[in-house]
Design an enzyme around this catalytic site. Structure first.
Site, PDB file in Angstrom:
ATOM      1  N   GLY A 176       8.291 -10.853  -0.700  1.00 36.95           N
ATOM      2  CA  GLY A 176       7.589 -11.956  -0.063  1.00 36.95           C
ATOM      3  C   GLY A 176       6.821 -12.836  -1.014  1.00 36.95           C
ATOM      4  O   GLY A 176       6.402 -13.941  -0.661  1.00 36.95           O
ATOM      5  N   ARG A 177       6.637 -12.371  -2.255  1.00 34.54           N
ATOM      6  CA  ARG A 177       5.929 -13.195  -3.260  1.00 34.54           C
ATOM      7  C   ARG A 177       6.390 -12.829  -4.673  1.00 34.54           C
ATOM      8  O   ARG A 177       5.627 -12.916  -5.630  1.00 34.54           O
ATOM      9  CB  ARG A 177       4.426 -12.989  -3.127  1.00 34.54           C
ATOM     10  CG  ARG A 177       3.993 -11.528  -3.195  1.00 34.54           C
ATOM     11  CD  ARG A 177       2.514 -11.403  -3.143  1.00 34.54           C
ATOM     12  NE  ARG A 177       2.119 -10.005  -3.061  1.00 34.54           N
ATOM     13  CZ  ARG A 177       0.859  -9.600  -3.159  1.00 34.54           C
ATOM     14  NH1 ARG A 177      -0.081 -10.482  -3.327  1.00 34.54           N
ATOM     15  NH2 ARG A 177       0.550  -8.332  -3.066  1.00 34.54           N
ATOM     16  N   LYS A 235       5.514 -11.762 -10.025  1.00 32.36           N
ATOM     17  CA  LYS A 235       4.827 -11.399  -8.784  1.00 32.36           C
ATOM     18  C   LYS A 235       3.648 -12.344  -8.573  1.00 32.36           C
ATOM     19  O   LYS A 235       2.802 -12.499  -9.460  1.00 32.36           O
ATOM     20  CB  LYS A 235       4.323  -9.951  -8.826  1.00 32.36           C
ATOM     21  CG  LYS A 235       3.643  -9.516  -7.531  1.00 32.36           C
ATOM     22  CD  LYS A 235       3.258  -8.051  -7.576  1.00 32.36           C
ATOM     23  CE  LYS A 235       2.592  -7.618  -6.277  1.00 32.36           C
ATOM     24  NZ  LYS A 235       2.220  -6.181  -6.295  1.00 32.36           N
ATOM     25  N   ASP A 249       1.430 -16.517   1.916  1.00 28.14           N
ATOM     26  CA  ASP A 249       1.494 -17.738   1.097  1.00 28.14           C
ATOM     27  C   ASP A 249       2.243 -17.519  -0.210  1.00 28.14           C
ATOM     28  O   ASP A 249       2.371 -18.437  -1.017  1.00 28.14           O
ATOM     29  CB  ASP A 249       0.089 -18.274   0.812  1.00 28.14           C
ATOM     30  CG  ASP A 249      -0.817 -17.267   0.100  1.00 28.14           C
ATOM     31  OD1 ASP A 249      -0.292 -16.260  -0.422  1.00 28.14           O
ATOM     32  OD2 ASP A 249      -2.044 -17.485   0.062  1.00 28.14           O
ATOM     33  N   ARG A 265       6.518  -8.772 -14.626  1.00 28.20           N
ATOM     34  CA  ARG A 265       6.721  -7.337 -14.678  1.00 28.20           C
ATOM     35  C   ARG A 265       8.205  -7.003 -14.832  1.00 28.20           C
ATOM     36  O   ARG A 265       9.073  -7.846 -14.574  1.00 28.20           O
ATOM     37  CB  ARG A 265       6.134  -6.662 -13.427  1.00 28.20           C
ATOM     38  CG  ARG A 265       6.669  -7.151 -12.099  1.00 28.20           C
ATOM     39  CD  ARG A 265       5.921  -6.518 -10.934  1.00 28.20           C
ATOM     40  NE  ARG A 265       6.639  -6.710  -9.670  1.00 28.20           N
ATOM     41  CZ  ARG A 265       6.313  -6.115  -8.525  1.00 28.20           C
ATOM     42  NH1 ARG A 265       5.263  -5.303  -8.475  1.00 28.20           N
ATOM     43  NH2 ARG A 265       7.017  -6.331  -7.430  1.00 28.20           N
ATOM     44  N   ARG A 288      14.836   0.061  -3.897  1.00 19.77           N
ATOM     45  CA  ARG A 288      13.959   1.082  -3.324  1.00 19.77           C
ATOM     46  C   ARG A 288      14.623   1.692  -2.097  1.00 19.77           C
ATOM     47  O   ARG A 288      15.688   1.241  -1.669  1.00 19.77           O
ATOM     48  CB  ARG A 288      12.610   0.457  -2.992  1.00 19.77           C
ATOM     49  CG  ARG A 288      12.766  -0.800  -2.157  1.00 19.77           C
ATOM     50  CD  ARG A 288      11.594  -1.745  -2.251  1.00 19.77           C
ATOM     51  NE  ARG A 288      11.490  -2.478  -3.501  1.00 19.77           N
ATOM     52  CZ  ARG A 288      10.341  -2.944  -3.997  1.00 19.77           C
ATOM     53  NH1 ARG A 288       9.231  -2.790  -3.323  1.00 19.77           N
ATOM     54  NH2 ARG A 288      10.307  -3.587  -5.140  1.00 19.77           N
ATOM     55  N   ASP A 319       9.269   1.381   1.478  1.00 19.59           N
ATOM     56  CA  ASP A 319       9.530   0.175   0.687  1.00 19.59           C
ATOM     57  C   ASP A 319       8.826   0.220  -0.659  1.00 19.59           C
ATOM     58  O   ASP A 319       9.060  -0.650  -1.512  1.00 19.59           O
ATOM     59  CB  ASP A 319       9.130  -1.085   1.467  1.00 19.59           C
ATOM     60  CG  ASP A 319       7.681  -1.042   1.932  1.00 19.59           C
ATOM     61  OD1 ASP A 319       7.342  -0.123   2.702  1.00 19.59           O
ATOM     62  OD2 ASP A 319       6.902  -1.922   1.537  1.00 19.59           O
ATOM     63  N   ASN A 320       7.963   1.219  -0.875  1.00 18.25           N
ATOM     64  CA  ASN A 320       7.264   1.378  -2.144  1.00 18.25           C
ATOM     65  C   ASN A 320       7.770   2.568  -2.945  1.00 18.25           C
ATOM     66  O   ASN A 320       7.130   2.973  -3.919  1.00 18.25           O
ATOM     67  CB  ASN A 320       5.752   1.539  -1.906  1.00 18.25           C
ATOM     68  CG  ASN A 320       5.125   0.301  -1.301  1.00 18.25           C
ATOM     69  OD1 ASN A 320       5.551  -0.805  -1.578  1.00 18.25           O
ATOM     70  ND2 ASN A 320       4.123   0.490  -0.458  1.00 18.25           N
ATOM     71  N   ASP A 379       5.006  -1.083  -7.363  1.00 24.13           N
ATOM     72  CA  ASP A 379       4.128  -1.767  -6.405  1.00 24.13           C
ATOM     73  C   ASP A 379       2.711  -1.201  -6.385  1.00 24.13           C
ATOM     74  O   ASP A 379       2.308  -0.493  -5.469  1.00 24.13           O
ATOM     75  CB  ASP A 379       4.747  -1.749  -5.001  1.00 24.13           C
ATOM     76  CG  ASP A 379       5.998  -2.598  -4.915  1.00 24.13           C
ATOM     77  OD1 ASP A 379       6.243  -3.380  -5.842  1.00 24.13           O
ATOM     78  OD2 ASP A 379       6.736  -2.472  -3.929  1.00 24.13           O
TER      79      ASP A 379
END
Length: 587
Positions: free
Chosen positions: A173-174, A194, A206, A264, A271, A341-342, A351
């Site tokens: 998402g970002r 990121k 956002d 990164r 994942r 998801d992590n 993450d």
């Protein structure tokens, strides 16, 4: 006195739900980076002599890239392997039948400042002369304003179970993947920004990240590497004056913060949720295609023609996930958000959000104030490793035969024994124990229970035990050893110490100096405590990045006593205000 049935796992995790069946092959080494499969060389080799660690920064620059115009990445392999989202644009939407969406970063607004770089990553992985990082070109490259040659920015589609519930489509998402870089050692690393703006997976967000969370991610990913824990890496941190609105503690108190971007790296960002979204959506051929890609690229020991390759893949992930969480526990690290998801398919730490290094030993330590129920306490991490592996098995269900599925369930039942064996190895090493004796597990559990009762500092008890000569232990002289002095107040401390010294005395051909050196190489003196990160963040928000830089250098050598770290109090008793600190999922 506690019963001998008070085993190590009780002191570390709430394991009552575990079932013991059989043990998969596990690594016998006590090194933190030890894994049964060394395909990614995931463990750091930071436990070096003081003479050796000085030389790590003295790399030859003759073969390093001097100009970003010479730096090239490739997205060809990822784009050719999978169908790409047919819809263009960074607007939020439901995405189907693809692994990636093309998505351009939204550059941070000027003025930009380079807050930190990792020389180890810049030179050692990216082959860039660190002097390049001082250029405007690098500043814009590391903040989304200048794409490297060959880049076709991508955002990854994935899903996940969050706090026990299927959350549906999540995705980057970002974050924007810039492409893969093959360095001079032949390693392939995927670069990702990121905080670089909206993507189709931003939902109502956002696409930005703020300084406080970005400082934490930069420092912790590098700190974990040098602790020897498999992890993503961080190359740089760029900050901006661009305003970003956040409700840090979800209490309606909106605050204007400043945007930041972390550059990164990982061998792969896939994942468990990458597979889950495909299984949940019934996209089985794409699921099979992604599995084949991951196996071919990252699990070289698995034969691509093996009819049981998905089963072997699952067995490997079960084994390495158990190893990873055991390593987390050995350094007192709590991830904070153990959702599917992590959890990486490569069993690396990914993450960094509301994580924390445990100070006073407490199996119920919860670093994330957003985790009201304490679901992801440090003592529950091993259990949620098991839960997440169950979800992975569900995602693999459509590509497994009935027989393979039953075998996979048996493999999963072996997870506990793998974890128990690895945690036992790691904590024996932390105590300097050689060989194997029947009471070793009890000796470890006894110590942890005393630490819990006395609220003793986890990191410094083990470190100070590493530094104290046996003769001083016999004399019960613990002056100027604040953590060990606290532990010694326990009414059963003398009983434990007598047992420990007796155990050490039975180690033949092993001097006390050997024992101390061995222990100091696995027990860090410095970890990224929340109060240390908070102090650096407060300064960074005022454009003073000196403590970020200081912490990076100190945490690059966590097993070596350093004068500047001692002067800063990084091995001293935490300040009183540290207890009031809170971290949350808001970032």
């Amino acid at each position: 006195m506690w019963s001998p049935c008070f085993v190590l796992v009780f002191a570390l995790v709430a394991a009552s739900s575990f079932t013991y069946v059989h043990v998969l092959e596990f690594c016998q080494s006590t090194h933190h980076g030890c894994n049964s499969d060394s395909r990614d060389n995931k463990g750091s080799k930071s436990k070096l002599s003081h003479h050796t660690v000085k030389s790590r920064w003295n790399m030859s620059v003759s073969n390093l890239i001097q100009d970003l115009d010479q730096f090239r990445v490739s997205c060809k392999k990822l784009i050719e392997a999978f169908p790409i989202d047919e819809v263009d644009g960074n607007f939020a939407r439901s995405v189907k039948h693809c692994i990636f969406s093309k998505s351009n970063p939204t550059p941070l607004k000027d003025p930009l400042r380079l807050a930190a770089t990792s020389k180890d990553v810049i030179e050692g992985i990216l082959d860039l002369d660190v002097a390049v990082t001082q250029s405007d070109d690098f500043l814009h490259f590391a903040s989304g304003g200048r794409l490297p040659l060959g880049s076709v920015p991508l955002a990854h589609r994935y899903g996940g179970h969050q706090f026990g519930y299927w959350a549906g489509q999540l995705g980057d998402g970002r974050a924007h993947s810039l492409g893969q870089y093959t360095n001079r050692k032949g390693e392939v690393w995927e670069l990702q920004l990121k905080g670089s703006g909206k993507t189709p997976y931003s939902r109502s967000g956002d696409g930005r990240a703020v300084i406080r969370s970005s400082v934490r991610e930069f420092l912790c990913s590098e700190a974990m590497h040098f602790l020897g824990v498999p992890t993503t890496r961080a190359a740089s941190l760029v900050v901006s004056d661009e305003p970003v609105i956040r409700d840090q503690f979800y209490n309606g108190n909106m605050k204007t913060e400043r945007g930041a971007v972390v550059l990164r790296l990982a061998k792969s960002w896939f994942r468990i949720g990458s597979l889950e979204i495909l299984a949940q959506s019934g996209e089985i051929e794409l699921l099979r295609k992604l599995l084949n890609f991951v196996i071919d690229e990252h699990f070289s020991s698995i034969n691509s023609d093996d009819p049981d390759k998905y089963l072997v893949f699952y067995s490997t992930v079960v084994n390495e996930t158990a190893h990873l969480i055991a390593q987390w526990m050995s350094v007192g690290f709590a991830h904070g958000v153990c959702n599917t998801d992590n959890f990486s398919l490569l069993s690396i730490t990914i993450d960094y959000g509301p994580f924390g290094f445990m100070e006073s030993y407490n199996p119920n330590f919860v670093p994330n104030t957003s985790d009201d129920e304490g679901r992801y306490s440090i003592g529950a991490q091993a259990n949620f490793g098991l839960v997440n592996l169950e979800k992975l098995l569900m995602a693999l269900g459509p590509v497994l035969s009935k027989k393979q599925h039953e075998e996979a369930k048996m493999i999963l039942k072996g997870y506990v024994d793998i974890y128990q064996m690895r945690i036992h190895q790691l904590f024996k090493a932390k105590l300097g124990l050689l060989g194997e004796e029947e009471e070793d597990g009890y000796l470890i559990a006894f110590l942890l229970k005393m630490m819990e009762d006395t609220k003793s500092d986890f990191t410094m008890v083990f470190r100070q035990l590493s530094e104290v000569p046996a003769q001083q232990l016999h004399k019960r002289n613990f002056t100027q050893m604040w953590a060990f002095e606290n532990l010694s107040s326990h009414k059963l401390f003398s009983d434990w110490l007598s047992k420990y010294l007796l155990r050490l005395s039975r180690q033949q051909n092993n001097s006390d100096l050997d024992r101390q050196l061995r222990m100091k190489n696995v027990n860090p003196r410095y970890v990224l405590r929340n109060w240390m990160a908070e102090s650096a963040i407060s300064k960074a928000e005022m454009n003073d990045f000196s403590e970020v830089e200081l912490l990076y250098h100190i945490l690059s050598f966590p097993f070596v006593t350093q004068e500047t770290a001692e002067e800063a109090g990084y091995a001293a008793r935490p300040p009183l205000w540290a207890k009031r600190l809170k971290v949350s999922c808001s970032s």
